[in-house]
Write a protein that holds these residues in place. Structure first.
Motif, PDB file in Angstrom:
ATOM      1  N   GLU A  52      78.181  63.920 -93.699  1.00  0.00           N
ATOM      2  CA  GLU A  52      78.819  63.765 -95.007  1.00  0.00           C
ATOM      3  C   GLU A  52      80.329  63.622 -94.931  1.00  0.00           C
ATOM      4  OE1 GLU A  52      77.451  66.676 -97.798  1.00  0.00           O
ATOM      5  OE2 GLU A  52      75.376  66.042 -97.582  1.00  0.00           O
ATOM      6  N   GLU A  53      80.824  63.129 -93.810  1.00  0.00           N
ATOM      7  CA  GLU A  53      82.244  62.838 -93.672  1.00  0.00           C
ATOM      8  C   GLU A  53      82.473  61.396 -94.116  1.00  0.00           C
ATOM      9  OE1 GLU A  53      85.501  62.533 -90.131  1.00  0.00           O
ATOM     10  OE2 GLU A  53      84.097  64.200 -90.073  1.00  0.00           O
ATOM     11  N   ILE A  54      83.508  61.192 -94.909  1.00  0.00           N
ATOM     12  CA  ILE A  54      83.794  59.861 -95.433  1.00  0.00           C
ATOM     13  C   ILE A  54      84.619  59.083 -94.423  1.00  0.00           C
ATOM     14  CG2 ILE A  54      84.925  58.591 -97.284  1.00  0.00           C
ATOM     15  CD1 ILE A  54      84.284  60.957 -99.095  1.00  0.00           C
ATOM     16  N   GLY A  55      84.162  57.865 -94.136  1.00  0.00           N
ATOM     17  CA  GLY A  55      84.820  57.031 -93.149  1.00  0.00           C
ATOM     18  C   GLY A  55      85.828  56.077 -93.756  1.00  0.00           C
ATOM     19  N   GLU A  56      86.181  55.078 -92.974  1.00  0.00           N
ATOM     20  CA  GLU A  56      87.155  54.072 -93.379  1.00  0.00           C
ATOM     21  C   GLU A  56      86.600  53.215 -94.518  1.00  0.00           C
ATOM     22  OE1 GLU A  56      90.344  53.677 -92.154  1.00  0.00           O
ATOM     23  OE2 GLU A  56      89.864  55.599 -91.219  1.00  0.00           O
ATOM     24  N   PRO A  57      87.493  52.649 -95.339  1.00  0.00           N
ATOM     25  CA  PRO A  57      87.033  51.778 -96.420  1.00  0.00           C
ATOM     26  C   PRO A  57      86.431  50.486 -95.869  1.00  0.00           C
ATOM     27  CG  PRO A  57      89.436  51.969 -96.438  1.00  0.00           C
ATOM     28  CD  PRO A  57      88.932  52.845 -95.341  1.00  0.00           C
ATOM     29  N   LEU A  58      85.497  49.928 -96.624  1.00  0.00           N
ATOM     30  CA  LEU A  58      84.959  48.606 -96.304  1.00  0.00           C
ATOM     31  C   LEU A  58      85.992  47.614 -96.824  1.00  0.00           C
ATOM     32  CD1 LEU A  58      81.229  49.130 -97.366  1.00  0.00           C
ATOM     33  CD2 LEU A  58      82.236  49.401 -95.099  1.00  0.00           C
ATOM     34  N   THR A  59      86.834  47.106 -95.940  1.00  0.00           N
ATOM     35  CA  THR A  59      88.003  46.331 -96.354  1.00  0.00           C
ATOM     36  C   THR A  59      87.747  44.851 -96.563  1.00  0.00           C
ATOM     37  OG1 THR A  59      88.655  46.107 -94.041  1.00  0.00           O
ATOM     38  CG2 THR A  59      89.640  47.919 -95.298  1.00  0.00           C
ATOM     39  N   ASP A  60      86.751  44.281 -95.901  1.00  0.00           N
ATOM     40  CA  ASP A  60      86.489  42.850 -96.048  1.00  0.00           C
ATOM     41  C   ASP A  60      85.565  42.638 -97.240  1.00  0.00           C
ATOM     42  OD1 ASP A  60      86.036  40.154 -95.867  1.00  0.00           O
ATOM     43  OD2 ASP A  60      85.306  40.187 -93.800  1.00  0.00           O
ATOM     44  N   GLU A  61      86.164  42.446 -98.415  1.00  0.00           N
ATOM     45  CA  GLU A  61      85.388  42.309 -99.643  1.00  0.00           C
ATOM     46  C   GLU A  61      84.505  41.077 -99.666  1.00  0.00           C
ATOM     47  OE1 GLU A  61      88.265  42.472-102.821  1.00  0.00           O
ATOM     48  OE2 GLU A  61      87.917  44.617-103.048  1.00  0.00           O
ATOM     49  N   ASN A  62      84.829  40.079 -98.842  1.00  0.00           N
ATOM     50  CA  ASN A  62      84.047  38.845 -98.825  1.00  0.00           C
ATOM     51  C   ASN A  62      82.888  38.878 -97.827  1.00  0.00           C
ATOM     52  OD1 ASN A  62      85.640  37.581-100.834  1.00  0.00           O
ATOM     53  ND2 ASN A  62      87.217  37.233 -99.291  1.00  0.00           N
ATOM     54  N   ALA A  63      82.817  39.918 -97.023  1.00  0.00           N
ATOM     55  CA  ALA A  63      81.720  40.051 -96.054  1.00  0.00           C
ATOM     56  C   ALA A  63      80.453  40.467 -96.797  1.00  0.00           C
ATOM     57  CB  ALA A  63      82.072  41.097 -95.004  1.00  0.00           C
ATOM     58  N   SER A  64      79.327  39.989 -96.301  1.00  0.00           N
ATOM     59  CA  SER A  64      78.057  40.440 -96.871  1.00  0.00           C
ATOM     60  C   SER A  64      77.833  41.885 -96.428  1.00  0.00           C
ATOM     61  CB  SER A  64      76.913  39.558 -96.402  1.00  0.00           C
ATOM     62  OG  SER A  64      76.670  39.770 -95.022  1.00  0.00           O
ATOM     63  N   LEU A  65      76.951  42.576 -97.132  1.00  0.00           N
ATOM     64  CA  LEU A  65      76.625  43.945 -96.724  1.00  0.00           C
ATOM     65  C   LEU A  65      76.063  43.953 -95.309  1.00  0.00           C
ATOM     66  CD1 LEU A  65      75.099  45.279-100.041  1.00  0.00           C
ATOM     67  CD2 LEU A  65      77.369  45.749 -99.105  1.00  0.00           C
ATOM     68  N   LYS A  66      75.285  42.918 -94.977  1.00  0.00           N
ATOM     69  CA  LYS A  66      74.727  42.828 -93.626  1.00  0.00           C
ATOM     70  C   LYS A  66      75.840  42.682 -92.596  1.00  0.00           C
ATOM     71  CE  LYS A  66      71.295  40.384 -90.913  1.00  0.00           C
ATOM     72  NZ  LYS A  66      70.219  39.384 -90.929  1.00  0.00           N
ATOM     73  N   GLU A  67      76.827  41.833 -92.887  1.00  0.00           N
ATOM     74  CA  GLU A  67      77.959  41.642 -91.974  1.00  0.00           C
ATOM     75  C   GLU A  67      78.792  42.920 -91.853  1.00  0.00           C
ATOM     76  OE1 GLU A  67      78.767  36.874 -92.739  1.00  0.00           O
ATOM     77  OE2 GLU A  67      79.731  38.357 -94.028  1.00  0.00           O
ATOM     78  N   ALA A  68      78.851  43.705 -92.919  1.00  0.00           N
ATOM     79  CA  ALA A  68      79.594  44.966 -92.905  1.00  0.00           C
ATOM     80  C   ALA A  68      78.767  46.095 -92.292  1.00  0.00           C
ATOM     81  CB  ALA A  68      80.015  45.343 -94.320  1.00  0.00           C
ATOM     82  N   LYS A  69      77.558  45.748 -91.836  1.00  0.00           N
ATOM     83  CA  LYS A  69      76.642  46.697 -91.190  1.00  0.00           C
ATOM     84  C   LYS A  69      76.228  47.844 -92.115  1.00  0.00           C
ATOM     85  CE  LYS A  69      78.073  45.684 -86.467  1.00  0.00           C
ATOM     86  NZ  LYS A  69      78.651  44.420 -86.646  1.00  0.00           N
ATOM     87  N   VAL A  70      76.080  47.520 -93.402  1.00  0.00           N
ATOM     88  CA  VAL A  70      75.540  48.463 -94.370  1.00  0.00           C
ATOM     89  C   VAL A  70      74.042  48.240 -94.392  1.00  0.00           C
ATOM     90  CG1 VAL A  70      75.492  49.169 -96.791  1.00  0.00           C
ATOM     91  CG2 VAL A  70      77.647  48.447 -95.741  1.00  0.00           C
ATOM     92  N   ILE A  71      73.273  49.290 -94.109  1.00  0.00           N
ATOM     93  CA  ILE A  71      71.831  49.134 -93.998  1.00  0.00           C
ATOM     94  C   ILE A  71      71.096  50.033 -94.984  1.00  0.00           C
ATOM     95  CG2 ILE A  71      71.909  48.419 -91.573  1.00  0.00           C
ATOM     96  CD1 ILE A  71      71.116  51.297 -90.836  1.00  0.00           C
ATOM     97  N   HIS A  72      69.808  49.777 -95.116  1.00  0.00           N
ATOM     98  CA  HIS A  72      68.946  50.572 -95.988  1.00  0.00           C
ATOM     99  C   HIS A  72      69.082  52.049 -95.635  1.00  0.00           C
ATOM    100  CE1 HIS A  72      65.469  51.800 -98.294  1.00  0.00           C
ATOM    101  NE2 HIS A  72      65.027  52.417 -97.220  1.00  0.00           N
ATOM    102  N   GLY A  73      69.279  52.880 -96.643  1.00  0.00           N
ATOM    103  CA  GLY A  73      69.403  54.308 -96.416  1.00  0.00           C
ATOM    104  C   GLY A  73      70.827  54.793 -96.267  1.00  0.00           C
ATOM    105  N   ASP A  74      71.778  53.866 -96.103  1.00  0.00           N
ATOM    106  CA  ASP A  74      73.185  54.274 -96.013  1.00  0.00           C
ATOM    107  C   ASP A  74      73.643  54.868 -97.334  1.00  0.00           C
ATOM    108  OD1 ASP A  74      73.619  53.552 -93.412  1.00  0.00           O
ATOM    109  OD2 ASP A  74      74.823  51.776 -93.856  1.00  0.00           O
ATOM    110  N   THR A  75      74.625  55.735 -97.253  1.00  0.00           N
ATOM    111  CA  THR A  75      75.264  56.272 -98.450  1.00  0.00           C
ATOM    112  C   THR A  75      76.706  55.793 -98.453  1.00  0.00           C
ATOM    113  OG1 THR A  75      73.868  58.236 -98.473  1.00  0.00           O
ATOM    114  CG2 THR A  75      75.934  58.363 -99.698  1.00  0.00           C
ATOM    115  N   LEU A  76      77.112  55.222 -99.572  1.00  0.00           N
ATOM    116  CA  LEU A  76      78.492  54.793 -99.752  1.00  0.00           C
ATOM    117  C   LEU A  76      79.110  55.659-100.834  1.00  0.00           C
ATOM    118  CD1 LEU A  76      78.049  50.909 -99.753  1.00  0.00           C
ATOM    119  CD2 LEU A  76      78.647  52.375 -97.836  1.00  0.00           C
TER     120      LEU A  76
END
Length: 100
Positions: A52-76
């Protein structure tokens, strides 16, 4: 995928959203803001890790979630950038929950 608003995810209610992995980070952010009934351009997304530690922001707003490596089950987490006093740069409030 799950998301919460604020810097201490374990304290706030977690919401669930179903999105396509082809959605951009910006589009996902927009949908989360709408679901949480929030407005403004000062919000960004951060990934929450297993302790439950918060990481760096997802800075590339134009990247797809897949490209940003956001996967099923992730918490943002939606984090608002706080505007500093006049003459000072913007800063992000960093009251981050640590798993020590």
């Amino acid at each position: 995928m799950y998301f919460s608003v604020g810097l201490v995810p374990s304290v706030v209610q977690e919401l669930e959203i179903i999105v396509e992995e082809s959605l951009t980070v910006k589009e996902c952010l927009r949908e989360m803001l709408q679901m949480a009934k929030l407005e403004g351009a000062s919000w960004h997304l951060r990934r929450v890790d297993w302790c439950e530690e918060i990481g760096e922001p997802l800075t590339d707003e134009n990247a797809s979630l897949k490209e940003a490596k956001v996967i099923h089950g992730d918490t943002l987490v939606l984090v608002e950038v706080a505007t500093a006093s006049k003459g000072l740069p913007q800063a992000v409030c960093e009251d981050v929950h640590r798993c020590d």
